[in-house]
Design a protein around this motif. Structure first.
Motif, mmCIF file in Angstrom:
data_model
loop_
_atom_site.group_PDB
_atom_site.id
_atom_site.type_symbol
_atom_site.label_atom_id
_atom_site.label_comp_id
_atom_site.label_asym_id
_atom_site.label_seq_id
_atom_site.Cartn_x
_atom_site.Cartn_y
_atom_site.Cartn_z
ATOM 1 N N ALA A 191 -30.360 -48.018 -22.085
ATOM 2 C CA ALA A 191 -29.031 -48.437 -22.501
ATOM 3 C C ALA A 191 -27.975 -47.447 -22.029
ATOM 4 O O ALA A 191 -28.273 -46.278 -21.749
ATOM 5 C CB ALA A 191 -28.978 -48.564 -24.024
ATOM 6 N N SER A 192 -26.738 -47.928 -21.964
ATOM 7 C CA SER A 192 -25.604 -47.091 -21.573
ATOM 8 C C SER A 192 -24.395 -47.517 -22.401
ATOM 9 O O SER A 192 -24.128 -48.711 -22.544
ATOM 10 C CB SER A 192 -25.308 -47.253 -20.080
ATOM 11 N N LEU A 193 -23.687 -46.530 -22.970
ATOM 12 C CA LEU A 193 -22.512 -46.807 -23.789
ATOM 13 C C LEU A 193 -21.321 -46.029 -23.253
ATOM 14 O O LEU A 193 -21.477 -44.904 -22.759
ATOM 15 C CB LEU A 193 -22.761 -46.420 -25.245
ATOM 16 N N LYS A 194 -20.128 -46.619 -23.379
ATOM 17 C CA LYS A 194 -18.917 -45.953 -22.918
ATOM 18 C C LYS A 194 -17.949 -45.780 -24.076
ATOM 19 O O LYS A 194 -17.936 -46.566 -25.027
ATOM 20 C CB LYS A 194 -18.271 -46.769 -21.792
ATOM 21 N N SER A 195 -17.117 -44.745 -23.968
ATOM 22 C CA SER A 195 -16.162 -44.468 -25.030
ATOM 23 C C SER A 195 -15.006 -43.623 -24.500
ATOM 24 O O SER A 195 -15.183 -42.820 -23.578
ATOM 25 C CB SER A 195 -16.847 -43.733 -26.187
ATOM 26 N N LYS A 196 -13.839 -43.796 -25.128
ATOM 27 C CA LYS A 196 -12.671 -43.005 -24.735
ATOM 28 C C LYS A 196 -12.836 -41.545 -25.151
ATOM 29 O O LYS A 196 -12.345 -40.641 -24.470
ATOM 30 C CB LYS A 196 -11.410 -43.598 -25.364
ATOM 31 N N THR A 197 -13.499 -41.318 -26.287
ATOM 32 C CA THR A 197 -13.813 -39.953 -26.724
ATOM 33 C C THR A 197 -15.254 -39.910 -27.214
ATOM 34 O O THR A 197 -15.815 -40.927 -27.634
ATOM 35 C CB THR A 197 -12.892 -39.478 -27.866
ATOM 36 N N LEU A 198 -15.837 -38.733 -27.154
ATOM 37 C CA LEU A 198 -17.211 -38.527 -27.623
ATOM 38 C C LEU A 198 -17.244 -37.401 -28.651
ATOM 39 O O LEU A 198 -16.479 -36.431 -28.538
ATOM 40 C CB LEU A 198 -18.133 -38.145 -26.466
ATOM 41 N N ILE A 199 -18.131 -37.540 -29.628
ATOM 42 C CA ILE A 199 -18.443 -36.442 -30.544
ATOM 43 C C ILE A 199 -19.938 -36.205 -30.453
ATOM 44 O O ILE A 199 -20.738 -37.071 -30.835
ATOM 45 C CB ILE A 199 -18.025 -36.761 -31.984
#
Length: 518
Positions: free
Chosen positions: A310-318
């Motif tokens: 799987a692959s996920l995208k996000s504007k910010t990461l924690i």
């Protein structure tokens, strides 16, 4: 067997039963059978929907099955499921009695779709906080699908089986007579291993998800706190975790969580997840991060790739991937893991009853482990690398008062010894003299601290310390814009649950501030 208070609580639970069922006991003349008889008699007396039968023919005695009339559900307990397993017993009674489980529809349908004979056996110990998750998951699978059966076996009570199968770590799970897995497993993890196509189907679902505003990688205290704080800001929030709860799931007693005088790790982890679920947070379990692809330009989307595909995208990461038990990294340790080398004294201690064991590490964890084990095993030798123990004075005093404990200071463990099947000793070096010595042992419990889960970040632009921890500033910001970190995986000192929660909250606020400013 049950006191009045427990009877009253159990009676209230059993009022949720909607259909009759039978408890079929297999007993002998032993003391444990008499105890079990008393327990089952008490339980049957609390509901008119329960019938107790004493004509069971199971070879394991004492044991009992929980069946519907004319139908074997496949739910069996061998031993007295008290201690941590009492909850497993109560849930089994309710579920066989028709009370619906708190499991998602998709999971239920996946269990019902399993085919072929699946006979599970789980060896547990009454002091193991990791075992109930496995026992409860497999019991539920047996209730939902007739091709599944499960026997939960108290390893301390059936020592002959434990010796024959060389079970030296709990929970130990067997499927159709062959080793299946060891350690804590959720229902979803068991299904992912049995239903080989499940991981691929789940990965495809994740790949179709739109980008998040905040994606939290890790589901421990830091990750849970970050998710709550982010979601309360009204932004699209996701949590991708290998297992929700993280290392807290392996923590026995928690007595320094302010406002809660005492709790246990699994209880706290469950409370964290329930709190997160109160908000619109997309929780994605069984996801182990393997690669970070940072945004190519300011304001772009970061990408996290997972072992599942799987692959996920996000504007910010924690990033809140936490830490794990540090290993000794000496010859023999890997070869004899779960064959005498253990990392959870509460879980595996009862399997070493009357035997000689060592505890490696003189900090609080090591000394607490040695104290606990001294009440179970024959003899404990604590080995500390430094010339003095680092544990709190009160713990050291208690340890030194125990008659079956030896303490060796200034010693470096150099090798785990075994006979090819199990541990039979260890070799250590006296640091002052350089002399090599050996100890005859049957178990080694390693308690030497933590190592951050950051291997997947090596080669990324996120800066790590010499110890492999993520370097953060006062706002939880990492060296790369839009990527934040929190908890035991970072350089923040004092690895404590309450500190991790504060750091997770702070990182979420930092991420939100970054979003509105950019």
């Amino acid at each position: 067997m049950l006191d009045d208070n427990l009877k009253s609580q159990l009676k209230a639970y059993l009022e949720k039963v909607t259909q009759p069922f039978e408890i079929v006991a297999s007993l002998d003349d032993g003391a444990k059978s008499q105890e079990l008889h008393g327990l089952l008699t008490d339980i049957a007396g609390l509901s008119d929907k329960i019938t107790l039968k004493l004509d069971g023919q199971d070879a394991r005695k004492p044991s009992f099955a929980i069946n519907r009339p004319g139908e074997e559900t496949g739910v069996v307990f061998a031993g007295l499921p008290m201690g941590h397993e009492f909850t497993s017993l109560v849930l089994a009674l309710l579920q066989v009695g028709g009370h619906p489980p708190k499991v998602g529809f998709d999971v239920i349908e996946q269990v019902k779709g399993l085919e072929g004979k699946l006979h599970f056996e789980t060896y547990y110990s009454l002091s193991c906080q990791n075992c109930p998750d496995v026992v409860q998951a497999l019991n539920l699978m047996a209730v939902l699908n007739p091709v599944v059966s499960h026997v939960a076996i108290d390893g301390a009570l059936f020592q002959d089986e434990v010796e024959q199968r060389q079970v030296m770590s709990v929970p130990s799970i067997y499927l159709n007579g062959e080793p299946f897995d060891q350690g804590r497993m959720s229902l979803e993890q068991i299904l992912a291993k049995v239903d080989t196509g499940a991981a691929k189907r789940e990965a495809a679902k994740l790949n179709d998800k739109a980008a998040f505003d905040v994606l939290v990688v890790g589901g421990g205290p830091a990750g849970a706190a970050a998710a709550v704080y982010a979601a309360r800001k009204g932004i699209r929030t996701g949590v991708a975790a290998e297992r929700f709860g993280g290392q807290v799931l392996d923590t026995m007693a928690i007595e320094n969580f302010i406002s809660v005088s005492h709790t246990e790790g699994p209880k706290l982890a469950a409370a964290l997840e329930e709190h997160v679920k109160e908000y619109e947070v997309d929780i994605m379990n069984l996801q182990r991060a393997v690669k970070l692809v940072p945004a190519a330009q300011p304001g772009g989307e970061h990408e996290v790739q997972f072992e599942s595909g799987a692959s996920l995208k996000s504007k910010t990461l924690i990033l809140a991937t936490g830490a794990r038990w540090r290993e000794m990294n000496v010859p023999g340790e890997a070869d004899y893991r779960n064959k005498g080398v253990a990392y959870c004294p509460h879980c595996d201690g009862p399997l070493f009853k009357g035997k000689r064991v060592a505890v490696i590490g003189g900090g609080n964890s090591g000394v607490e482990a040695a104290i606990d084990l001294a009440g179970i095993v024959g003899h404990v030798t604590l080995i500390e690398f430094m010339d003095e123990m680092r544990a709190d004075a009160v713990l050291q005093k208690k340890l030194k008062s125990l008659p079956n404990v030896d303490i060796i200071l200034g010693a470096r463990t150099t090798e785990v010894n075994g006979d090819g099947q199990r541990v039979n000793g260890l070799t250590y070096e006296e640091r002052a003299s350089g002399e090599i010595r050996k100890l005859d042992l049957e178990g080694i419990f390693v308690q030497i601290g933590l190592v951050p889960n950051t291997e997947w970040l090596k080669g990324s632009p996120v800066e790590l310390s010499e110890r492999g921890e993520i370097i953060t500033d006062a706002h939880g910001t990492t060296s790369f814009p839009g990527i934040f970190a929190a908890g035991d995986v970072t350089t923040v000192p004092y690895k404590q649950i309450i500190i991790a929660m504060g750091e997770g909250s702070k990182a979420a606020l930092g991420a939100f501030d970054h979003l509105i400013r950019s």
